[in-house]
Design a protein around this motif. Structure first.
Motif, mmCIF file in Angstrom:
data_model
loop_
_atom_site.group_PDB
_atom_site.id
_atom_site.type_symbol
_atom_site.label_atom_id
_atom_site.label_comp_id
_atom_site.label_asym_id
_atom_site.label_seq_id
_atom_site.Cartn_x
_atom_site.Cartn_y
_atom_site.Cartn_z
ATOM 1 N N UNK A 248 -90.182 30.086 88.377
ATOM 2 C CA UNK A 248 -90.380 29.574 87.030
ATOM 3 C C UNK A 248 -91.798 29.037 87.024
ATOM 4 N N UNK A 249 -92.728 29.871 86.593
ATOM 5 C CA UNK A 249 -94.147 29.530 86.675
ATOM 6 C C UNK A 249 -94.641 28.943 85.361
ATOM 7 N N UNK A 250 -95.230 27.763 85.457
ATOM 8 C CA UNK A 250 -95.797 27.085 84.293
ATOM 9 C C UNK A 250 -97.319 27.170 84.358
ATOM 10 N N UNK A 251 -97.973 26.681 83.338
ATOM 11 C CA UNK A 251 -99.433 26.779 83.232
ATOM 12 C C UNK A 251 -100.180 26.299 84.482
ATOM 13 N N UNK A 252 -99.820 25.167 85.091
ATOM 14 C CA UNK A 252 -100.575 24.721 86.268
ATOM 15 C C UNK A 252 -100.601 25.729 87.428
ATOM 16 N N UNK B 284 -87.806 39.590 84.036
ATOM 17 C CA UNK B 284 -88.910 38.726 83.611
ATOM 18 C C UNK B 284 -88.637 38.166 82.222
ATOM 19 N N UNK B 285 -89.215 36.996 81.977
ATOM 20 C CA UNK B 285 -89.175 36.371 80.663
ATOM 21 C C UNK B 285 -90.515 35.657 80.522
ATOM 22 N N UNK B 286 -91.357 36.122 79.604
ATOM 23 C CA UNK B 286 -92.730 35.631 79.491
ATOM 24 C C UNK B 286 -92.968 34.999 78.123
ATOM 25 N N UNK B 287 -93.164 33.690 78.100
ATOM 26 C CA UNK B 287 -93.471 33.033 76.821
ATOM 27 C C UNK B 287 -94.979 32.772 76.663
ATOM 28 N N UNK B 288 -95.779 33.181 77.640
ATOM 29 C CA UNK B 288 -97.235 33.088 77.506
ATOM 30 C C UNK B 288 -97.724 34.154 76.519
ATOM 31 N N UNK B 289 -98.806 33.896 75.807
ATOM 32 C CA UNK B 289 -99.365 34.919 74.916
ATOM 33 C C UNK B 289 -100.276 35.889 75.694
ATOM 34 N N UNK B 290 -99.948 36.097 76.960
ATOM 35 C CA UNK B 290 -100.756 36.929 77.844
ATOM 36 C C UNK B 290 -99.871 37.906 78.590
ATOM 37 N N UNK B 291 -100.455 38.977 79.022
ATOM 38 C CA UNK B 291 -99.794 40.022 79.778
ATOM 39 C C UNK B 291 -99.816 39.666 81.270
ATOM 40 N N UNK B 292 -98.686 39.877 81.965
ATOM 41 C CA UNK B 292 -98.616 39.700 83.411
ATOM 42 C C UNK B 292 -98.195 41.014 84.044
ATOM 43 N N UNK C 220 -90.847 33.393 83.804
ATOM 44 C CA UNK C 220 -89.689 33.368 84.696
ATOM 45 C C UNK C 220 -89.570 34.734 85.345
ATOM 46 N N UNK C 221 -89.294 34.712 86.640
ATOM 47 C CA UNK C 221 -89.165 35.953 87.386
ATOM 48 C C UNK C 221 -87.997 35.825 88.344
ATOM 49 N N UNK C 222 -87.071 36.758 88.271
ATOM 50 C CA UNK C 222 -85.936 36.812 89.193
ATOM 51 C C UNK C 222 -85.928 38.199 89.801
ATOM 52 N N UNK C 223 -85.696 38.275 91.095
ATOM 53 C CA UNK C 223 -85.659 39.593 91.725
ATOM 54 C C UNK C 223 -84.558 39.656 92.767
#
Length: 183
Positions: free
Chosen positions: A45-49, A87-95, A169-172
């Motif tokens: 669960x990766x946040x901005x920091x 994946x679940x990405x709420x950033x306005x950026x592509x990962x 969020x990333x689960x594998x």
């Protein structure tokens, strides 16, 4: 011996004769036992920091790794390997996510294809990648899986800030399909 006992004995003998047949114990050689093993690899669960350095400058690549040793005893029976990434990405950026296999010396030996993309502001996406049959033996040389998450540059020049509340969020997991049979 009375006639009724003789008739009863004959009926019992006939019933047992008609209800049994020769047992072919060689049929066990044709038996197959299919089983599946599911292993969770990583949950992030990766946040901005996580995408900022000590000077609050964006970091383009974030990594994580997990050990993954598979017993050589099952080598003859492994038929299929599937990686599932949610994946679940709420950033306005592509990962972009790459999964790289490493040997015992930490040397990359295989990269799972294709690269997984988490589009900007995307809800839950599930990607299933099957390792091609010819590449399955590489799994036995693998000692760890590396997860490389690449943050694409923004199209408008904006950057992630420390106060940004978005998450990635990333689960594998990996699913191994075995067929135990006589070899």
């Amino acid at each position: 011996m009375s006639a009724s006992k003789i008739v009863l004995s004959l009926i019992i003998i006939i019933c047992f004769q008609s209800c049994t047949k020769n047992v072919d114990f060689d049929q066990i050689d044709d038996a197959n036992i299919h089983t599946t093993y599911l292993s969770t690899l990583v949950y992030l669960n990766l946040t901005a920091p996580k995408f900022l350095d000590t000077f609050n400058q964006e970091i383009a690549i974030t990594t994580d790794a997990v050990e993954a040793t598979i017993s050589q005893d099952s080598k003859s029976y492994l038929e299929k390997v599937e990686f599932t990434v949610v994946t679940n990405n709420s950033f306005p950026r592509n990962f972009e996510l790459s999964i790289i296999f490493y040997d015992a010396f930490g040397i990359p030996i295989y990269t799972l294809q294709p690269t997984i993309v988490a589009p900007p502001n995307s809800s839950e996406l599930t990607t299933i990648i099957e390792i091609p049959q010819v590449d399955i033996p590489i799994i036995y040389e693998t000692r760890s899986f590396g997860f490389y998450i690449y943050l694409s540059p923004s199209s408008d020049g904006s950057i992630i800030s420390m106060n940004d509340t978005a998450t990635l969020d990333l689960k594998s997991s990996v699913k191994l399909f075995f067929n135990y049979r006589k070899i």
